[in-house]
Design a protein around this motif. Structure first.
Motif, PDB file in Angstrom:
ATOM      1  N   ALA A 105       0.828  -1.208   0.000  1.00 24.05           N
ATOM      2  CA  ALA A 105       0.000   0.000   0.000  1.00 24.05           C
ATOM      3  C   ALA A 105       0.861   1.256   0.000  1.00 24.05           C
ATOM      4  O   ALA A 105       0.573   2.229  -0.706  1.00 24.05           O
ATOM      5  N   LEU A 106       1.952   1.246   0.774  1.00 26.03           N
ATOM      6  CA  LEU A 106       2.845   2.405   0.820  1.00 26.03           C
ATOM      7  C   LEU A 106       3.516   2.639  -0.526  1.00 26.03           C
ATOM      8  O   LEU A 106       3.596   3.783  -1.014  1.00 26.03           O
ATOM      9  N   VAL A 107       3.996   1.567  -1.157  1.00 23.52           N
ATOM     10  CA  VAL A 107       4.662   1.702  -2.451  1.00 23.52           C
ATOM     11  C   VAL A 107       3.674   2.208  -3.501  1.00 23.52           C
ATOM     12  O   VAL A 107       3.975   3.140  -4.275  1.00 23.52           O
ATOM     13  N   GLY A 108       2.481   1.611  -3.537  1.00 23.65           N
ATOM     14  CA  GLY A 108       1.485   2.043  -4.512  1.00 23.65           C
ATOM     15  C   GLY A 108       1.039   3.473  -4.291  1.00 23.65           C
ATOM     16  O   GLY A 108       0.919   4.262  -5.239  1.00 23.65           O
ATOM     17  N   ALA A 109       0.811   3.841  -3.032  1.00 23.17           N
ATOM     18  CA  ALA A 109       0.374   5.207  -2.733  1.00 23.17           C
ATOM     19  C   ALA A 109       1.452   6.219  -3.102  1.00 23.17           C
ATOM     20  O   ALA A 109       1.157   7.287  -3.653  1.00 23.17           O
ATOM     21  N   GLY A 110       2.710   5.886  -2.813  1.00 17.62           N
ATOM     22  CA  GLY A 110       3.787   6.801  -3.167  1.00 17.62           C
ATOM     23  C   GLY A 110       3.920   6.985  -4.669  1.00 17.62           C
ATOM     24  O   GLY A 110       4.101   8.106  -5.154  1.00 17.62           O
ATOM     25  N   ALA A 111       3.794   5.875  -5.428  1.00 19.11           N
ATOM     26  CA  ALA A 111       3.900   5.969  -6.887  1.00 19.11           C
ATOM     27  C   ALA A 111       2.775   6.808  -7.476  1.00 19.11           C
ATOM     28  O   ALA A 111       2.984   7.636  -8.363  1.00 19.11           O
ATOM     29  N   VAL A 112       1.567   6.597  -6.962  1.00 19.21           N
ATOM     30  CA  VAL A 112       0.427   7.363  -7.470  1.00 19.21           C
ATOM     31  C   VAL A 112       0.548   8.838  -7.096  1.00 19.21           C
ATOM     32  O   VAL A 112       0.217   9.725  -7.895  1.00 19.21           O
ATOM     33  N   ALA A 113       1.033   9.129  -5.889  1.00 26.56           N
ATOM     34  CA  ALA A 113       1.202  10.527  -5.480  1.00 26.56           C
ATOM     35  C   ALA A 113       2.210  11.236  -6.370  1.00 26.56           C
ATOM     36  O   ALA A 113       1.985  12.382  -6.798  1.00 26.56           O
ATOM     37  N   VAL A 114       3.329  10.566  -6.679  1.00 30.94           N
ATOM     38  CA  VAL A 114       4.330  11.175  -7.556  1.00 30.94           C
ATOM     39  C   VAL A 114       3.754  11.391  -8.951  1.00 30.94           C
ATOM     40  O   VAL A 114       3.942  12.457  -9.570  1.00 30.94           O
ATOM     41  N   ALA A 115       3.026  10.387  -9.476  1.00 23.35           N
ATOM     42  CA  ALA A 115       2.420  10.534 -10.801  1.00 23.35           C
ATOM     43  C   ALA A 115       1.388  11.648 -10.818  1.00 23.35           C
ATOM     44  O   ALA A 115       1.297  12.419 -11.783  1.00 23.35           O
ATOM     45  N   LEU A 116       0.606  11.761  -9.751  1.00 22.83           N
ATOM     46  CA  LEU A 116      -0.422  12.800  -9.678  1.00 22.83           C
ATOM     47  C   LEU A 116       0.194  14.195  -9.713  1.00 22.83           C
ATOM     48  O   LEU A 116      -0.235  15.071 -10.465  1.00 22.83           O
ATOM     49  N   LEU A 117       1.225  14.409  -8.899  1.00 24.58           N
ATOM     50  CA  LEU A 117       1.856  15.727  -8.849  1.00 24.58           C
ATOM     51  C   LEU A 117       2.606  16.038 -10.141  1.00 24.58           C
ATOM     52  O   LEU A 117       2.630  17.187 -10.599  1.00 24.58           O
ATOM     53  N   THR A 118       3.211  15.025 -10.756  1.00 25.37           N
ATOM     54  CA  THR A 118       3.971  15.248 -11.980  1.00 25.37           C
ATOM     55  C   THR A 118       3.058  15.558 -13.167  1.00 25.37           C
ATOM     56  O   THR A 118       3.279  16.517 -13.913  1.00 25.37           O
ATOM     57  N   LEU A 119       2.007  14.745 -13.333  1.00 22.35           N
ATOM     58  CA  LEU A 119       1.131  14.911 -14.488  1.00 22.35           C
ATOM     59  C   LEU A 119       0.251  16.144 -14.388  1.00 22.35           C
ATOM     60  O   LEU A 119      -0.128  16.728 -15.400  1.00 22.35           O
ATOM     61  N   SER A 120      -0.106  16.531 -13.177  1.00 28.49           N
ATOM     62  CA  SER A 120      -0.972  17.703 -13.017  1.00 28.49           C
ATOM     63  C   SER A 120      -0.195  19.004 -13.044  1.00 28.49           C
ATOM     64  O   SER A 120      -0.789  20.087 -13.098  1.00 28.49           O
ATOM     65  N   GLY A 121       1.145  18.935 -12.985  1.00 26.60           N
ATOM     66  CA  GLY A 121       1.941  20.145 -12.954  1.00 26.60           C
ATOM     67  C   GLY A 121       1.620  20.993 -11.746  1.00 26.60           C
ATOM     68  O   GLY A 121       1.568  22.220 -11.812  1.00 26.60           O
ATOM     69  N   SER A 122       1.355  20.336 -10.594  1.00 27.49           N
ATOM     70  CA  SER A 122       0.935  21.066  -9.401  1.00 27.49           C
ATOM     71  C   SER A 122       2.031  22.011  -8.937  1.00 27.49           C
ATOM     72  O   SER A 122       3.192  21.664  -8.853  1.00 27.49           O
ATOM     73  N   ARG A 123       1.646  23.223  -8.653  1.00 26.00           N
ATOM     74  CA  ARG A 123       2.586  24.248  -8.192  1.00 26.00           C
ATOM     75  C   ARG A 123       1.836  25.214  -7.292  1.00 26.00           C
ATOM     76  O   ARG A 123       0.601  25.249  -7.310  1.00 26.00           O
ATOM     77  N   PRO A 124       2.511  26.034  -6.514  1.00 27.32           N
ATOM     78  CA  PRO A 124       1.848  26.978  -5.637  1.00 27.32           C
ATOM     79  C   PRO A 124       0.948  27.929  -6.423  1.00 27.32           C
ATOM     80  O   PRO A 124       1.344  28.507  -7.425  1.00 27.32           O
TER      81      PRO A 124
END
Length: 245
Positions: A39-58
């Motif tokens: 669960a930790l590995v999957g959650a971390g991978a999805v979190a990184v993909a979410l922030l990368t693909l969405s271009g999240s920034r302040p």
């Protein structure tokens, strides 16, 4: 119809072998430590993909983050369905109940482990929330008052992923709780508060479980179904409001 002795023996042996394989798979997949790590590995991978693909920034709008999250959910759901189609029918049925998000069958041992994780992680997240309020004022100002933005965001993300992964490993993905608890807590308290959102989220889950257990006589609807039925219209309203503003 009576089967010959040798054919009966072969079928019995095959059945026992299938039961042993299923039991072995259950022991491997059902190992609490392995489930938490996965669960930790999957959650971390999805979190990184979410922030990368969405271009999240302040200062960026949350709509893009939400849409990317919905797209990732649809993609991963397809992968999960493919895995279930290849699994044993009994294991697939148990997995479907868990994937819906359900509090049924949770043991006190699991609750105890989750309580330890929450007790160790939530205070750290509450302390980080004070720095997050400073980061909302701008990166330069936050860095000037001793709250460097990137480490603060990274620490907050790590703690959130740990809490979500541990909870999901126990009761499955209960949908839309964050979408419901955050705005409700803000309306009740007038400002963003992680502690208030956590309390509201707990009340939402307990209330949804009560509704699912008593809505239809003779049936126990998983809590994830109830929160999904409530949260999906709320998400549409949130997106419409964001577009209008």
């Amino acid at each position: 119809m009576t089967l010959p002795a040798d054919q009966t023996s072969r079928r019995t042996a095959a059945h026992c072998s299938a039961v042993e394989r299923a039991a072995g798979t259950h022991r491997i997949i059902g190992t609490p430590g392995l489930v938490v790590v996965a669960a930790l590995v999957g959650a971390g991978a999805v979190a990184v993909a979410l922030l990368t693909l969405s271009g999240s920034r302040p200062g960026s709008a949350p709509t893009q983050l939400i849409l990317v999250g919905v797209a990732l959910t649809a993609m991963l759901t397809s992968v999960v369905h493919w895995v279930l189609l290849r699994a044993d029918v009994y294991r697939a049925r148990e997995a479907m109940v868990w994937l819906t998000g359900s509090l049924n069958g949770i043991t006190w041992r699991q609750i105890g482990v989750l309580a330890v994780v929450v007790a160790l992680t939530l205070p750290l997240l509450l302390a980080t929330a004070r720095e997050l309020h400073l980061v909302e004022l701008g990166d330069d100002l936050a860095a000037g008052v001793g709250a460097p933005p990137q480490p603060v965001r990274a620490r907050a993300l790590l703690l959130v992923v740990l809490l979500v992964a541990a909870t999901t490993a126990v009761c499955g993905p209960v949908a839309f709780v964050a979408f419901l608890s955050g705005p409700i807590a803000r309306r009740l308290g007038g400002r963003a508060s992680i502690g208030a959102a956590a309390l509201v989220g707990a009340v939402v889950v307990v209330a949804a479980d009560h509704v699912g257990a008593n809505a239809l006589p003779g049936s126990n609807i998983p809590v994830g179904v109830v929160t999904g039925l409530i949260g999906a219209p709320f998400l549409l309203w949130l997106l419409t409001r964001e577009r209008a503003s």
